[in-house]
Enzyme design. Sequence first.
Site, PDB file in Angstrom:
ATOM      1  N   PRO A   1      41.912   2.711  -0.457  1.00 21.08           N
ATOM      2  CA  PRO A   1      43.144   2.728  -1.249  1.00 21.08           C
ATOM      3  C   PRO A   1      44.341   2.025  -0.620  1.00 21.08           C
ATOM      4  O   PRO A   1      45.467   2.178  -1.101  1.00 21.08           O
ATOM      5  CB  PRO A   1      43.417   4.239  -1.370  1.00 21.08           C
ATOM      6  N   GLU A   2      44.127   1.253   0.419  1.00 14.42           N
ATOM      7  CA  GLU A   2      45.249   0.650   1.153  1.00 14.42           C
ATOM      8  C   GLU A   2      46.187  -0.165   0.265  1.00 14.42           C
ATOM      9  O   GLU A   2      47.405  -0.178   0.492  1.00 14.42           O
ATOM     10  CB  GLU A   2      44.720  -0.234   2.290  1.00 14.42           C
TER      11      GLU A   2
END
Length: 255
Positions: A131-132
């Site tokens: 999810p960066e």
Amino acid sequence: MSQDLLVEVRDDLMWLTINRPERRNAVSPDVLSGIARAIDQANAERGTRAIVLTGTGEAAFCAGADLQSGKAFVFDYSEPRSGFANLFRKARQSNVPMIARVNGACMAGGMGLLSMCDMAVSSSSARFGLPEVKVGLFPAQVLTVLQHLIGRRKLTELCITGEPIDAQEALDIGLVNYVADDVDQALDALVARLLDKSPAAIRRGLYLMKNIDEMSFEESMAFTESQIALFALTEDAKEGQLAFREKRKPVWTGR
């Protein structure tokens, strides 16, 4: 020793448990350095047959960097190497098999810890993701250990959408070896099939596999044709072939 990482030797296995449930087992400097030291210890002790990496509780295996700390991406730029990257290097050098026991959410840097392991078993309720991009970042270091495990198109989708996948899809794309409602039952079954095999063959075999990974075809052929002769010189190889001829179970010395 920091309580962020619990280290326990159980018979032939070294268990490493990230113990930060209040932070969904997010990594800390003590977690990274503790895992690195434990890998060194396991490789120095012939009695350790495998390393199991997991997290406390059932909610999370590892949520990645601790964003709540506000220091997750603060680096000493005078140092050319970072703690996470050094851990990946250490895992790459390990000749003791590393098994990820994914007991819950495996996100961001947790995907790196999963990917640096040689095998993985997962709870059926676990979820996996990168999810960066949702916080303006990218799973840069994780890609080094993840990119050869799954196909390029799925990898790109995970990276640029940041959306998670479930355990069954993780199994389907080759991210984990097994998925089960009872993750420990799956782990025990995998470990049992490892422990009755030659320790020397596994140790030298992992060394071989990790070294040929980036070699060209001819480089790999030259390296492996020299290595097979060294396998045959071990006590385990001689015992294994003798046991085969005598129709009995081998007694391994690990040498």
